[in-house]
Write a protein that holds these residues in place. Sequence first.
Motif, PDB file in Angstrom:
ATOM      1  N   GLN A 161       0.828  -1.201   0.000  1.00  0.00           N
ATOM      2  CA  GLN A 161       0.000   0.000   0.000  1.00  0.00           C
ATOM      3  C   GLN A 161       0.867   1.259   0.000  1.00  0.00           C
ATOM      4  N   ARG A 162       1.967   1.228   0.739  1.00  0.00           N
ATOM      5  CA  ARG A 162       2.883   2.366   0.723  1.00  0.00           C
ATOM      6  C   ARG A 162       3.485   2.545  -0.665  1.00  0.00           C
ATOM      7  N   LEU A 163       3.872   1.447  -1.290  1.00  0.00           N
ATOM      8  CA  LEU A 163       4.424   1.529  -2.636  1.00  0.00           C
ATOM      9  C   LEU A 163       3.417   2.127  -3.607  1.00  0.00           C
ATOM     10  N   LEU A 164       2.166   1.709  -3.502  1.00  0.00           N
ATOM     11  CA  LEU A 164       1.149   2.162  -4.444  1.00  0.00           C
ATOM     12  C   LEU A 164       0.984   3.673  -4.410  1.00  0.00           C
ATOM     13  N   PHE A 165       1.009   4.264  -3.220  1.00  0.00           N
ATOM     14  CA  PHE A 165       0.753   5.692  -3.092  1.00  0.00           C
ATOM     15  C   PHE A 165       2.010   6.555  -3.119  1.00  0.00           C
ATOM     16  N   LEU A 166       3.149   6.001  -2.732  1.00  0.00           N
ATOM     17  CA  LEU A 166       4.334   6.844  -2.570  1.00  0.00           C
ATOM     18  C   LEU A 166       5.471   6.521  -3.518  1.00  0.00           C
ATOM     19  N   ASP A 167       5.399   5.437  -4.258  1.00  0.00           N
ATOM     20  CA  ASP A 167       6.496   5.033  -5.126  1.00  0.00           C
ATOM     21  C   ASP A 167       6.117   5.258  -6.593  1.00  0.00           C
ATOM     22  N   GLU A 180      -6.999   0.777  -8.552  1.00  0.00           N
ATOM     23  CA  GLU A 180      -6.141   0.045  -7.615  1.00  0.00           C
ATOM     24  C   GLU A 180      -6.050   0.775  -6.280  1.00  0.00           C
ATOM     25  N   ALA A 181      -6.020   2.107  -6.324  1.00  0.00           N
ATOM     26  CA  ALA A 181      -5.959   2.887  -5.094  1.00  0.00           C
ATOM     27  C   ALA A 181      -7.230   2.710  -4.270  1.00  0.00           C
ATOM     28  N   ARG A 182      -8.391   2.709  -4.927  1.00  0.00           N
ATOM     29  CA  ARG A 182      -9.646   2.489  -4.196  1.00  0.00           C
ATOM     30  C   ARG A 182      -9.662   1.108  -3.555  1.00  0.00           C
ATOM     31  N   ARG A 183      -9.153   0.124  -4.271  1.00  0.00           N
ATOM     32  CA  ARG A 183      -9.107  -1.229  -3.732  1.00  0.00           C
ATOM     33  C   ARG A 183      -8.181  -1.285  -2.509  1.00  0.00           C
ATOM     34  N   ALA A 184      -7.060  -0.578  -2.581  1.00  0.00           N
ATOM     35  CA  ALA A 184      -6.111  -0.586  -1.476  1.00  0.00           C
ATOM     36  C   ALA A 184      -6.705   0.065  -0.226  1.00  0.00           C
ATOM     37  N   VAL A 185      -7.351   1.209  -0.393  1.00  0.00           N
ATOM     38  CA  VAL A 185      -7.920   1.907   0.759  1.00  0.00           C
ATOM     39  C   VAL A 185      -9.059   1.096   1.367  1.00  0.00           C
ATOM     40  N   SER A 186      -9.866   0.468   0.524  1.00  0.00           N
ATOM     41  CA  SER A 186     -10.943  -0.383   1.028  1.00  0.00           C
ATOM     42  C   SER A 186     -10.392  -1.506   1.899  1.00  0.00           C
ATOM     43  N   SER A 187      -9.290  -2.099   1.464  1.00  0.00           N
ATOM     44  CA  SER A 187      -8.684  -3.191   2.223  1.00  0.00           C
ATOM     45  C   SER A 187      -8.089  -2.691   3.530  1.00  0.00           C
ATOM     46  N   GLU A 203       0.183   3.726  12.258  1.00  0.00           N
ATOM     47  CA  GLU A 203       1.280   4.574  11.775  1.00  0.00           C
ATOM     48  C   GLU A 203       1.328   4.598  10.254  1.00  0.00           C
ATOM     49  N   LEU A 204       1.077   3.457   9.626  1.00  0.00           N
ATOM     50  CA  LEU A 204       1.056   3.406   8.169  1.00  0.00           C
ATOM     51  C   LEU A 204      -0.050   4.306   7.619  1.00  0.00           C
ATOM     52  N   ILE A 205      -1.240   4.204   8.194  1.00  0.00           N
ATOM     53  CA  ILE A 205      -2.364   5.012   7.731  1.00  0.00           C
ATOM     54  C   ILE A 205      -2.066   6.499   7.942  1.00  0.00           C
ATOM     55  N   GLY A 206      -1.468   6.838   9.087  1.00  0.00           N
ATOM     56  CA  GLY A 206      -1.107   8.226   9.340  1.00  0.00           C
ATOM     57  C   GLY A 206      -0.077   8.744   8.356  1.00  0.00           C
ATOM     58  N   GLU A 207       0.916   7.911   8.050  1.00  0.00           N
ATOM     59  CA  GLU A 207       1.944   8.305   7.085  1.00  0.00           C
ATOM     60  C   GLU A 207       1.335   8.559   5.708  1.00  0.00           C
ATOM     61  N   LEU A 208       0.483   7.652   5.254  1.00  0.00           N
ATOM     62  CA  LEU A 208      -0.114   7.814   3.935  1.00  0.00           C
ATOM     63  C   LEU A 208      -1.043   9.024   3.889  1.00  0.00           C
ATOM     64  N   THR A 209      -1.750   9.274   4.978  1.00  0.00           N
ATOM     65  CA  THR A 209      -2.639  10.436   5.032  1.00  0.00           C
ATOM     66  C   THR A 209      -1.844  11.733   4.920  1.00  0.00           C
ATOM     67  N   MET A 210      -0.677  11.781   5.581  1.00  0.00           N
ATOM     68  CA  MET A 210       0.140  12.993   5.569  1.00  0.00           C
ATOM     69  C   MET A 210       0.860  13.191   4.241  1.00  0.00           C
ATOM     70  N   LYS A 211       1.309  12.097   3.617  1.00  0.00           N
ATOM     71  CA  LYS A 211       2.169  12.215   2.442  1.00  0.00           C
ATOM     72  C   LYS A 211       1.429  12.148   1.115  1.00  0.00           C
ATOM     73  N   SER A 212       0.188  11.661   1.114  1.00  0.00           N
ATOM     74  CA  SER A 212      -0.551  11.499  -0.132  1.00  0.00           C
ATOM     75  C   SER A 212      -1.936  12.125  -0.013  1.00  0.00           C
ATOM     76  N   GLY A 213      -2.150  13.222  -0.731  1.00  0.00           N
ATOM     77  CA  GLY A 213      -3.476  13.829  -0.747  1.00  0.00           C
ATOM     78  C   GLY A 213      -4.515  12.903  -1.350  1.00  0.00           C
ATOM     79  N   GLU A 214      -4.080  12.077  -2.313  1.00  0.00           N
ATOM     80  CA  GLU A 214      -5.013  11.140  -2.938  1.00  0.00           C
ATOM     81  C   GLU A 214      -5.474  10.094  -1.937  1.00  0.00           C
ATOM     82  N   PHE A 215      -4.540   9.600  -1.127  1.00  0.00           N
ATOM     83  CA  PHE A 215      -4.924   8.638  -0.093  1.00  0.00           C
ATOM     84  C   PHE A 215      -5.878   9.301   0.904  1.00  0.00           C
ATOM     85  N   ALA A 216      -5.541  10.509   1.361  1.00  0.00           N
ATOM     86  CA  ALA A 216      -6.368  11.188   2.359  1.00  0.00           C
ATOM     87  C   ALA A 216      -7.788  11.389   1.848  1.00  0.00           C
ATOM     88  N   ALA A 217      -7.928  11.754   0.567  1.00  0.00           N
ATOM     89  CA  ALA A 217      -9.260  11.968   0.003  1.00  0.00           C
ATOM     90  C   ALA A 217     -10.051  10.666  -0.032  1.00  0.00           C
TER      91      ALA A 217
END
Length: 296
Positions: A161-167, A180-187, A203-217
């Motif tokens: 999930q980190r790779l999908l949003f940050l790599d 794929e992003a919707r599937r990842a967040v649903s999981s 911590e993973l969810i917090g990191e993705l929320t802070m670093k990816s606006g797409e994840f946060a949305a």
Amino acid sequence: MDTPAALGDFLRTRRARLRPEDVGLVSYGTRRRVPGLRREELAQLAGVSVAYYTRLEQGQSTGASDGVLDAIARALRLSPDEHAHLRNLARPARAGRRPAPRAEAARPSTRRLIEAMDGVPALVLTARFDVLAWNPLGHALVAGHLAADGPERPADRPNTQRLLFLDPHTRELYPDWEGEARRAVSSLRLAAGEYPDDRRLAELIGELTMKSGEFAALWSRHPVRKCAFGVKSFHHPLVGPLELTFEMTPLRDSAGQCLLMYGAEPGSPSEAALRLLATGVASPTTTTTTRTSAPR
């Protein structure tokens, strides 16, 4: 994990997606201050008092019965996955009986199993989607730009999930990245409901929320769906387009680990491309892999 807040967010998003006419209520055209159903309308449909439903949505009631939760699920027209998620969120003490995943290694027998899978990309994932092991073809398919021994080193262990949003390499791998992003967040939402005390997952969810606006949305919409099988499209940098089926199989007595496997339709161009990728894995001198660490 703030389970009461998550419960309120979940219920509000599900109320917002229903209109009165969708559930047989009469709307008299008055201006509505909130989208979707009002609390009193949902309470009426579920057969509970407005005060009780309000306390539940505010996280002030943790003892809701099965009957009440089932009635609310019916009123909100929840899917089976959403219904199960509602129960986890409404009963954090009950969900908390499932301890946070602690096993940080794949069983030797599981490792031998995926190594023996000829022509099948396979990965062993934790409940928070850390990669504990992958066979050479699994590595080549989903993260050939990373070091093959990354799963063996906790500091560099890839997380899908980190790779999908940050790599950026992983983003380019999926032609339908948004799907794929919707599937990842649903999981991840399901995992958060099942393991509310898992600090590393939070911590993973917090990191993705802070670093990816797409994840946060996406996270704010509270999507919930178990993605245990289906079809994924890839655009692999070495072999081009692939359309592969996937299956995620839980591993018993393994702290929430699962086995993720991919396959191609027999006789399809994707099967030929996957075979070509396997040939490159068997003959590494024909390919180039950049050894880097997963984003942290």
